[in-house]
Enzyme design. Structure first.
Site, PDB file in Angstrom:
ATOM      1  N   GLU A   1      -5.269  -8.530  -1.048  1.00  0.00           N
ATOM      2  CA  GLU A   1      -5.901  -8.283   0.257  1.00  0.00           C
ATOM      3  C   GLU A   1      -7.384  -7.986   0.072  1.00  0.00           C
ATOM      4  O   GLU A   1      -7.728  -7.105  -0.721  1.00  0.00           O
ATOM      5  CB  GLU A   1      -5.284  -7.081   0.995  1.00  0.00           C
ATOM      6  CG  GLU A   1      -3.959  -7.334   1.629  1.00  0.00           C
ATOM      7  CD  GLU A   1      -3.508  -6.171   2.505  1.00  0.00           C
ATOM      8  OE1 GLU A   1      -4.355  -5.463   3.070  1.00  0.00           O
ATOM      9  OE2 GLU A   1      -2.280  -5.955   2.583  1.00  0.00           O
TER      10      GLU A   1
ATOM     11  N   GLU B   1       0.839  -1.208   0.000  1.00  0.00           N
ATOM     12  CA  GLU B   1       0.000   0.000   0.000  1.00  0.00           C
ATOM     13  C   GLU B   1       0.875   1.260   0.000  1.00  0.00           C
ATOM     14  O   GLU B   1       0.898   2.037   0.968  1.00  0.00           O
ATOM     15  CB  GLU B   1      -0.924  -0.006   1.218  1.00  0.00           C
ATOM     16  CG  GLU B   1      -1.878  -1.170   1.198  1.00  0.00           C
ATOM     17  CD  GLU B   1      -2.955  -1.088   2.275  1.00  0.00           C
ATOM     18  OE1 GLU B   1      -2.715  -0.490   3.324  1.00  0.00           O
ATOM     19  OE2 GLU B   1      -4.036  -1.656   2.047  1.00  0.00           O
TER      20      GLU B   1
HETATM   21  C1  BGP Z   1      -4.232  -3.022   5.077  1.00  0.00           C
HETATM   22  C2  BGP Z   1      -2.854  -3.549   5.443  1.00  0.00           C
HETATM   23  C3  BGP Z   1      -2.849  -4.815   6.180  1.00  0.00           C
HETATM   24  C4  BGP Z   1      -4.069  -5.059   7.053  1.00  0.00           C
HETATM   25  C5  BGP Z   1      -5.356  -4.554   6.448  1.00  0.00           C
HETATM   26  C6  BGP Z   1      -6.515  -4.587   7.420  1.00  0.00           C
HETATM   27  O1  BGP Z   1      -4.125  -1.652   5.048  1.00  0.00           O
HETATM   28  O2  BGP Z   1      -2.087  -3.734   4.255  1.00  0.00           O
HETATM   29  O3  BGP Z   1      -1.647  -4.806   6.927  1.00  0.00           O
HETATM   30  O4  BGP Z   1      -3.857  -4.604   8.314  1.00  0.00           O
HETATM   31  O5  BGP Z   1      -5.225  -3.243   6.015  1.00  0.00           O
HETATM   32  O6  BGP Z   1      -6.464  -3.440   8.205  1.00  0.00           O
HETATM   33  P1  BGP Z   1      -6.723  -3.567   9.759  1.00  0.00           P
HETATM   34  O7  BGP Z   1      -5.764  -4.605  10.237  1.00  0.00           O
HETATM   35  O8  BGP Z   1      -6.457  -2.230  10.303  1.00  0.00           O
HETATM   36  O9  BGP Z   1      -8.165  -3.996   9.912  1.00  0.00           O
END
Ligand code: BGP
Length: 485
Positions: A384, A192
């Site tokens: 993701e 990201e």
């Molecule tokens: C994205 C990241 C991940 C993961 C995901 C979920 O931004 O790449 O690392 O964390 O978000 O976010 P969160 O864990 O805050 O729910």
């Protein structure tokens, strides 16, 4: 009208995605140094909103280093993947995974980030992990930096604002490409990459209060990451001839809040500011439309000699994205906003929201895939997607996470439609296939996994793994290549 049925390609990758700092633990084992990711848990809860975007102050860093402030939740042991990786990979294999995304903790390989000689114990750990994945024919998809800038680079250069960090990153990339050239084909430079402009410490180890102009620092640091990614791509193609480098964008798709043209142009601008990152990575140059943005925000990107040529000559081989939600753009400040963490947006009356306020929009994923494939014409990998939710463990130990199955089913259905629309989609990796520490909350209760981990927000628990209902559902989904949903 002829009936058309979309299908996933035979070689479609199915699996899940993780990040070293959210699963490994082994906080100071095997010679690992400190990482920016290790400090995120010291950011107070009330600072974790879109406006503050998880900023950390130099005073909070000082207190963390001196031991004056104790971590809210010790990520020190994460879910202990560092010691349990064999058991965990066996569970992923049981689901039928053909791909698994993980990151190499940069500070395991170069503890300070600027070290000359790599840390052999760190290299050995990932030798073992990749060998375990190979045993089950699971393709590793490896992120070089998943918010994991070694703290030594913050200490010495204030993170990615320092142009010197480019060389340290390229040295790190060259080291791991060489070490793992027979084990890893698919690489991703920065997780990201847009995050450094939203949360500069998380995305680039940059402490904003040390910079006169935070926006300048964010986009200058981003420029250094663009150049570093392109130079790493060059190295990758030299060291691993069939190696593929991907970029990674948190795709934050925006719709106009109303058909009012003022909202339409606002949505176009919001989408441009998000697709800017993949424009540079794929087209190899800064898009014209950002000139106005830079002027309006007093940003002047300082480029090194040859930077433009490096970007042009070494674009990425494929695009990866995270997709969790869609958002609304409005020209007027009014309107009900969601209460969510990090991405509070205007509330879309047509969408449900997760318990963290993330607006659930499966059709939006099809929109995103169509528009991005049409824009770039390079393969796309969904690396993701998932639902963070509270899970309830029943008396008999079972976990009926039908809500997670529902979320994933709907997104996979839309991905399949996108493939039918002609999108070249490489695979799908659900975020957090095994419960892990949430990035934005530094807690366990925002669970994503098909596999439950017995650990709570205070760090109590046996760390025992157990299969949720979604484990068996995903197993069937993979077995049927996305037909049995
Ligand atoms: C994205 C990241 C991940 C993961 C995901 C979920 O931004 O790449 O690392 O964390 O978000 O976010 P969160 O864990 O805050 O729910």
């Amino acid at each position: 009208m002829t009936q058309f049925e979309a299908k996933f390609p035979k070689n479609f990758y199915w699996g899940g995605a993780t990040a070293a700092n959210q699963i490994e633990g082994g906080f100071d084992e095997g010679g690992k140094g400190l990482s920016a990711a290790d400090f995120v848990e010291y950011i107070p809860k009330d600072q974790r909103t879109k406006d503050n975007a998880m900023e950390i102050t130099s005073e909070q860093i000082r207190k963390a280093l001196s031991g004056e402030s104790t971590a809210r939740y010790p990520k020190r042991e994460g879910i202990d993947f560092y010691h349990r990786y064999k058991e965990d990979i066996a569970l992923l294999a049981e689901m039928g995974f053909t791909a698994f995304r993980l990151s190499i903790h940069w500070a395991r390989i170069f503890p300070n980030g600027y070290d000359e000689v790599p840390n052999e114990a760190g290299l050995q750990f990932y030798d073992n992990v990749f060998a375990e994945l190979k045993k089950y024919n699971i393709e590793p998809i490896v992120t070089l930096s998943h918010y994991e800038t070694p703290y030594g680079l913050t200490d010495k250069y204030n993170g990615w604002v320092g142009r010197e960090v480019i060389n340290h990153f390229v040295h790190y990339a060259e080291t791991v490409f060489t070490r793992y050239k027979n084990m890893v084909k698919y690489w991703i430079s920065f997780n990201e990459i847009n995050m450094i402009t939203i949360s500069p410490f998380t995305g680039g180890g940059v402490i904003s209060d040390k910079e006169a102009n935070s926006m300048q620092a964010r986009y200058q640091g981003l420029h250094h990451q663009f150049v570093a990614s392109a130079l790493a791509t060059k190295k990758l193609h030299e060291i691993i001839p069939d190696g593929k480098m991907g970029c990674m964008l948190a795709r934050m798709s925006h719709y106009p809040n109303t058909p009012n043209p003022a909202d339409v142009i606002k949505a176009q601008k919001d989408n441009q500011e998000n697709l800017f990152f993949t424009d540079v990575h794929v087209r190899g140059e800064y898009p014209k439309y950002m000139d106005r943005f830079f002027i309006e925000n007093n940003i002047e990107i300082i480029k090194g000699t040859g930077d433009d040529e490096i970007l042009k000559q070494h674009p990425v081989d494929y695009i990866t994205i995270s997709y969790y939600m869609s958002m609304l753009s409005s020209a007027s400040p009014e309107g009900e906003r969601t209460e969510g963490n990090l991405m509070n947006s205007l509330k879309n009356p047509y969408l449900e929201a997760s318990e963290w306020g993330w607006q659930i929009d499966p059709i939006g994923l099809r929109v995103v895939l169509n528009e991005m494939y049409d824009r770039y014409q390079v393969p796309i990998f969904m690396v993701e997607n998932g639902l963070g939710a509270y899970d309830q463990v029943e008396e008999d130990g079972s976990i009926h996470d039908h809500y997670r199955i529902d979320y994933l089913r709907k997104h996979i259905e839309q991905m399949k439609e996108a493939v039918g629309d002609g999108v070249e989609l490489m695979g799908y990796l659900a975020w957090g296939p095994i419960d892990l520490v949430s990035m934005s909350t530094s807690e366990m209760s925002k669970r994503y996994g098909f596999i439950y981990v017995d650990k709570d927000d205070e760090g109590n628990g046996s760390l025992e793994r157990s299969r949720k209902d979604s484990f068996y559902w995903y197993q069937k989904t993979i077995e049927s290549n996305g037909e049995a949903l």
